[in-house]
Scaffold this motif. Structure first.
Motif, PDB file in Angstrom:
ATOM      1  N   PHE A  54       0.848  -1.189   0.000  1.00  0.00           N
ATOM      2  CA  PHE A  54       0.000   0.000   0.000  1.00  0.00           C
ATOM      3  C   PHE A  54       0.884   1.239   0.000  1.00  0.00           C
ATOM      4  CE2 PHE A  54      -2.764   3.256   1.879  1.00  0.00           C
ATOM      5  CZ  PHE A  54      -3.945   3.034   1.178  1.00  0.00           C
ATOM      6  N   LYS A  55       0.521   2.228  -0.819  1.00  0.00           N
ATOM      7  CA  LYS A  55       1.302   3.451  -0.927  1.00  0.00           C
ATOM      8  C   LYS A  55       0.567   4.623  -0.269  1.00  0.00           C
ATOM      9  CE  LYS A  55       4.165   2.561  -4.965  1.00  0.00           C
ATOM     10  NZ  LYS A  55       4.718   3.173  -6.200  1.00  0.00           N
ATOM     11  N   SER A  56       1.350   5.529   0.288  1.00  0.00           N
ATOM     12  CA  SER A  56       0.742   6.739   0.850  1.00  0.00           C
ATOM     13  C   SER A  56       1.800   7.833   0.904  1.00  0.00           C
ATOM     14  CB  SER A  56       0.189   6.480   2.250  1.00  0.00           C
ATOM     15  OG  SER A  56       1.235   6.257   3.182  1.00  0.00           O
ATOM     16  N   GLY A  57       1.329   9.081   0.995  1.00  0.00           N
ATOM     17  CA  GLY A  57       2.264  10.173   1.082  1.00  0.00           C
ATOM     18  C   GLY A  57       1.605  11.520   0.928  1.00  0.00           C
ATOM     19  N   PHE A  58       2.444  12.550   0.975  1.00  0.00           N
ATOM     20  CA  PHE A  58       1.979  13.933   0.947  1.00  0.00           C
ATOM     21  C   PHE A  58       2.456  14.607  -0.340  1.00  0.00           C
ATOM     22  CE2 PHE A  58       1.910  12.525   5.242  1.00  0.00           C
ATOM     23  CZ  PHE A  58       0.835  13.174   5.842  1.00  0.00           C
ATOM     24  N   VAL A  59       1.508  15.217  -1.038  1.00  0.00           N
ATOM     25  CA  VAL A  59       1.780  15.870  -2.321  1.00  0.00           C
ATOM     26  C   VAL A  59       1.366  17.330  -2.206  1.00  0.00           C
ATOM     27  CG1 VAL A  59       1.272  15.902  -4.791  1.00  0.00           C
ATOM     28  CG2 VAL A  59       1.392  13.718  -3.576  1.00  0.00           C
ATOM     29  N   THR A  60       2.326  18.235  -2.322  1.00  0.00           N
ATOM     30  CA  THR A  60       2.047  19.659  -2.166  1.00  0.00           C
ATOM     31  C   THR A  60       1.946  20.349  -3.519  1.00  0.00           C
ATOM     32  OG1 THR A  60       3.252  19.690  -0.062  1.00  0.00           O
ATOM     33  CG2 THR A  60       2.815  21.805  -1.096  1.00  0.00           C
ATOM     34  N   LEU A 114      -7.198  11.684  -0.965  1.00  0.00           N
ATOM     35  CA  LEU A 114      -7.659  10.778  -2.022  1.00  0.00           C
ATOM     36  C   LEU A 114      -7.399   9.344  -1.589  1.00  0.00           C
ATOM     37  CD1 LEU A 114      -8.712  10.259  -4.910  1.00  0.00           C
ATOM     38  CD2 LEU A 114      -6.314  10.387  -5.673  1.00  0.00           C
ATOM     39  N   ASN A 115      -8.459   8.555  -1.548  1.00  0.00           N
ATOM     40  CA  ASN A 115      -8.352   7.150  -1.188  1.00  0.00           C
ATOM     41  C   ASN A 115      -8.664   6.269  -2.383  1.00  0.00           C
ATOM     42  OD1 ASN A 115      -7.950   7.006   1.881  1.00  0.00           O
ATOM     43  ND2 ASN A 115      -9.679   8.422   1.714  1.00  0.00           N
ATOM     44  N   THR A 116      -7.781   5.344  -2.681  1.00  0.00           N
ATOM     45  CA  THR A 116      -8.025   4.308  -3.687  1.00  0.00           C
ATOM     46  C   THR A 116      -7.684   2.970  -3.031  1.00  0.00           C
ATOM     47  OG1 THR A 116      -5.792   4.147  -4.643  1.00  0.00           O
ATOM     48  CG2 THR A 116      -7.206   5.948  -5.436  1.00  0.00           C
ATOM     49  N   PRO A 117      -8.017   1.845  -3.675  1.00  0.00           N
ATOM     50  CA  PRO A 117      -7.678   0.546  -3.066  1.00  0.00           C
ATOM     51  C   PRO A 117      -6.185   0.352  -2.820  1.00  0.00           C
ATOM     52  CG  PRO A 117      -9.313   0.256  -4.788  1.00  0.00           C
ATOM     53  CD  PRO A 117      -8.861   1.685  -4.871  1.00  0.00           C
ATOM     54  N   MET A 173      -3.777   3.102  -2.551  1.00  0.00           N
ATOM     55  CA  MET A 173      -3.021   4.208  -1.966  1.00  0.00           C
ATOM     56  C   MET A 173      -3.929   5.194  -1.239  1.00  0.00           C
ATOM     57  SD  MET A 173      -2.098   6.960  -4.958  1.00  0.00           S
ATOM     58  CE  MET A 173      -3.382   7.738  -5.953  1.00  0.00           C
ATOM     59  N   GLN A 174      -3.290   6.003  -0.383  1.00  0.00           N
ATOM     60  CA  GLN A 174      -3.932   7.169   0.217  1.00  0.00           C
ATOM     61  C   GLN A 174      -2.978   8.341   0.026  1.00  0.00           C
ATOM     62  OE1 GLN A 174      -4.458   8.215   4.653  1.00  0.00           O
ATOM     63  NE2 GLN A 174      -6.511   7.509   4.056  1.00  0.00           N
ATOM     64  N   THR A 175      -3.444   9.367  -0.700  1.00  0.00           N
ATOM     65  CA  THR A 175      -2.615  10.528  -0.972  1.00  0.00           C
ATOM     66  C   THR A 175      -3.217  11.751  -0.311  1.00  0.00           C
ATOM     67  OG1 THR A 175      -2.077   9.582  -3.127  1.00  0.00           O
ATOM     68  CG2 THR A 175      -1.471  11.874  -2.762  1.00  0.00           C
ATOM     69  N   ILE A 176      -2.402  12.466   0.430  1.00  0.00           N
ATOM     70  CA  ILE A 176      -2.828  13.716   1.054  1.00  0.00           C
ATOM     71  C   ILE A 176      -2.287  14.852   0.197  1.00  0.00           C
ATOM     72  CG2 ILE A 176      -2.736  15.183   3.091  1.00  0.00           C
ATOM     73  CD1 ILE A 176      -2.028  11.472   3.438  1.00  0.00           C
ATOM     74  N   PHE A 177      -3.190  15.489  -0.555  1.00  0.00           N
ATOM     75  CA  PHE A 177      -2.832  16.625  -1.399  1.00  0.00           C
ATOM     76  C   PHE A 177      -2.960  17.907  -0.577  1.00  0.00           C
ATOM     77  CE2 PHE A 177      -3.977  13.449  -4.544  1.00  0.00           C
ATOM     78  CZ  PHE A 177      -3.037  13.660  -5.552  1.00  0.00           C
ATOM     79  N   ILE A 178      -1.950  18.760  -0.656  1.00  0.00           N
ATOM     80  CA  ILE A 178      -1.947  20.009   0.110  1.00  0.00           C
ATOM     81  C   ILE A 178      -1.989  21.185  -0.857  1.00  0.00           C
ATOM     82  CG2 ILE A 178      -0.744  21.381   1.845  1.00  0.00           C
ATOM     83  CD1 ILE A 178       0.709  18.738   2.634  1.00  0.00           C
ATOM     84  N   GLN A 228     -11.040   5.769   5.665  1.00  0.00           N
ATOM     85  CA  GLN A 228     -11.301   5.609   4.235  1.00  0.00           C
ATOM     86  C   GLN A 228     -12.229   6.675   3.670  1.00  0.00           C
ATOM     87  OE1 GLN A 228      -9.864   3.357   2.276  1.00  0.00           O
ATOM     88  NE2 GLN A 228     -10.974   3.924   0.409  1.00  0.00           N
ATOM     89  N   ASP A 229     -13.195   7.125   4.446  1.00  0.00           N
ATOM     90  CA  ASP A 229     -14.198   8.063   3.917  1.00  0.00           C
ATOM     91  C   ASP A 229     -13.822   9.532   4.128  1.00  0.00           C
ATOM     92  OD1 ASP A 229     -14.453   8.034   6.644  1.00  0.00           O
ATOM     93  OD2 ASP A 229     -16.646   7.937   6.672  1.00  0.00           O
ATOM     94  N   THR A 230     -12.630   9.816   4.627  1.00  0.00           N
ATOM     95  CA  THR A 230     -12.214  11.190   4.890  1.00  0.00           C
ATOM     96  C   THR A 230     -11.802  11.887   3.600  1.00  0.00           C
ATOM     97  OG1 THR A 230     -11.394  10.539   7.078  1.00  0.00           O
ATOM     98  CG2 THR A 230     -10.658  12.669   6.214  1.00  0.00           C
ATOM     99  N   LYS A 231     -12.384  13.053   3.348  1.00  0.00           N
ATOM    100  CA  LYS A 231     -12.041  13.847   2.169  1.00  0.00           C
ATOM    101  C   LYS A 231     -11.103  15.005   2.508  1.00  0.00           C
ATOM    102  CE  LYS A 231     -14.816  11.770  -0.857  1.00  0.00           C
ATOM    103  NZ  LYS A 231     -14.288  11.061  -2.054  1.00  0.00           N
ATOM    104  N   THR A 232     -11.205  15.533   3.713  1.00  0.00           N
ATOM    105  CA  THR A 232     -10.345  16.627   4.163  1.00  0.00           C
ATOM    106  C   THR A 232     -10.301  16.623   5.677  1.00  0.00           C
ATOM    107  OG1 THR A 232      -9.945  19.029   4.113  1.00  0.00           O
ATOM    108  CG2 THR A 232     -12.245  18.305   4.185  1.00  0.00           C
ATOM    109  N   ASP A 233      -9.202  17.136   6.234  1.00  0.00           N
ATOM    110  CA  ASP A 233      -9.102  17.237   7.685  1.00  0.00           C
ATOM    111  C   ASP A 233      -9.287  18.670   8.154  1.00  0.00           C
ATOM    112  OD1 ASP A 233      -6.746  18.301   6.749  1.00  0.00           O
ATOM    113  OD2 ASP A 233      -5.487  17.399   8.297  1.00  0.00           O
TER     114      ASP A 233
END
Length: 302
Positions: free
Chosen positions: A8-14, A53-56, A58-63, A183-188
């Motif tokens: 599983f991949k995840s990370g922060f994209v600014t 963004l959640n996909t099967p 990865m989870q990507t946090i776009f800033i 999984q259902d979080t769109k923004t914090d």
């Protein structure tokens, strides 16, 4: 608490760039819902907005960040500092460039900041629906000279062109990692911040010239009436000069009434309830030059 699964991949994209490069519009397109306000006015974005963004796989946090610019007041200095903090510790930085505008010294200045980072670097040419093929190719060549990019992507968030390709490229470069949010979080984003931003968006879209830049939005009270099933919101739109106050209120209060009506419609969609909105215009002279006032509105880099 974060959770990890195999591969599983995840990370922060600014997302960074000059004002009006299309950062907020791209964020909304990627997430698939409105998490950031948009307009054609510079400094629309004053907070670092995180869309998830959640996909099967990865989870990507776009800033989404405010547009980098030459600051003329405390507000501008704090907005820039917030951007620098956001790019200091991310997995991928995406520099957005408006394909319909000349690539110039401002873009080169932003690229210079990006060049110093150790993370993966993308160049995103936005608004390509506004240019023909020849101009797009010329802009690609010019953008390529700014940096040895890990990826250079042309897209149009408005036309939903190449958004999937952008997301695929992000996933390719992300490291393996945990799922930081449910999984259902769109923004914090805190709900008070989102409410304030939704109201400010309607102000930006209804008044012009210097007024949108001079407005700060403060949520004074937010409460839910359980019996009536309605959210009660009391907010202050703060301006710097008496003349701006008159413009924002409008003849016989028509402008502020229109702003309140449009904001309430959006807020009811956001909150899923009926909304009572009391929006008052207040005067705080030169608040953008006062650090304490800038901080009070939540626009500081902290």
């Amino acid at each position: 608490m974060s959770e990890t699964q195999n591969n599983f991949k995840s990370g922060f994209v600014t997302l960074v760039g000059r004002p009006n490069a299309g950062k907020s519009t791209l964020l909304n397109a990627v997430i698939g819902t409105k998490v950031a306000i948009t307009s054609n006015v510079v400094q629309t974005t004053r907070h670092r907005i995180r869309g998830i963004l959640n996909t099967p796989s990865m989870q990507t946090i776009f800033i989404d960040t405010p547009g980098l610019h030459k600051p003329v007041d405390v507000l501008g200095q704090e907005l820039n500092e917030g951007v620098f903090q956001a790019i200091a510790d991310c997995d991928i930085v995406c520099m957005l460039i408006d394909a319909s505008e000349k690539i110039g010294k401002g873009d080169a200045w932003v690229a210079e900041k990006v060049n110093k980072l150790k993370c993966k670097k993308f160049c995103i040419l936005t608004k390509t629906d506004k240019v023909d093929k020849d101009m797009k190719m010329a802009q690609v060549a010019k953008a390529a000279e700014l940096e040895n990019w890990d990826a250079l992507i042309c897209l149009s968030a408005v036309k939903d062109y190449n958004i999937d390709a952008f997301v695929e490229e992000v996933e390719h470069f992300l490291p393996e990692g945990p799922k930081w949010f449910p999984q259902d979080t769109k923004t914090d984003q805190p709900i008070e911040v989102m409410i304030a931003e939704y109201i400010r968006e309607k102000i930006i879209r209804n008044v012009f010239e210097e007024v949108p830049h001079s407005v700060g939005l403060e949520i004074v009270e937010l409460s839910f009436d359980e019996k009536k099933k309605i959210n009660n919101i009391y907010a202050h739109a703060v301006v710097e000069h008496e003349s701006q106050k008159g413009i924002l209120i409008g003849k016989d209060g028509q402008t502020i009434k229109k702003i309140s009506t449009e904001a309430r419609e959006d807020l009811e969609k956001l909150l899923g309830t009926k909304v009572f909105l009391d929006l008052e215009v207040k005067l705080k002279k030169d608040w953008r030059r006062d650090y304490n006032q800038v901080r009070k509105f939540g626009y500081t880099a902290e």
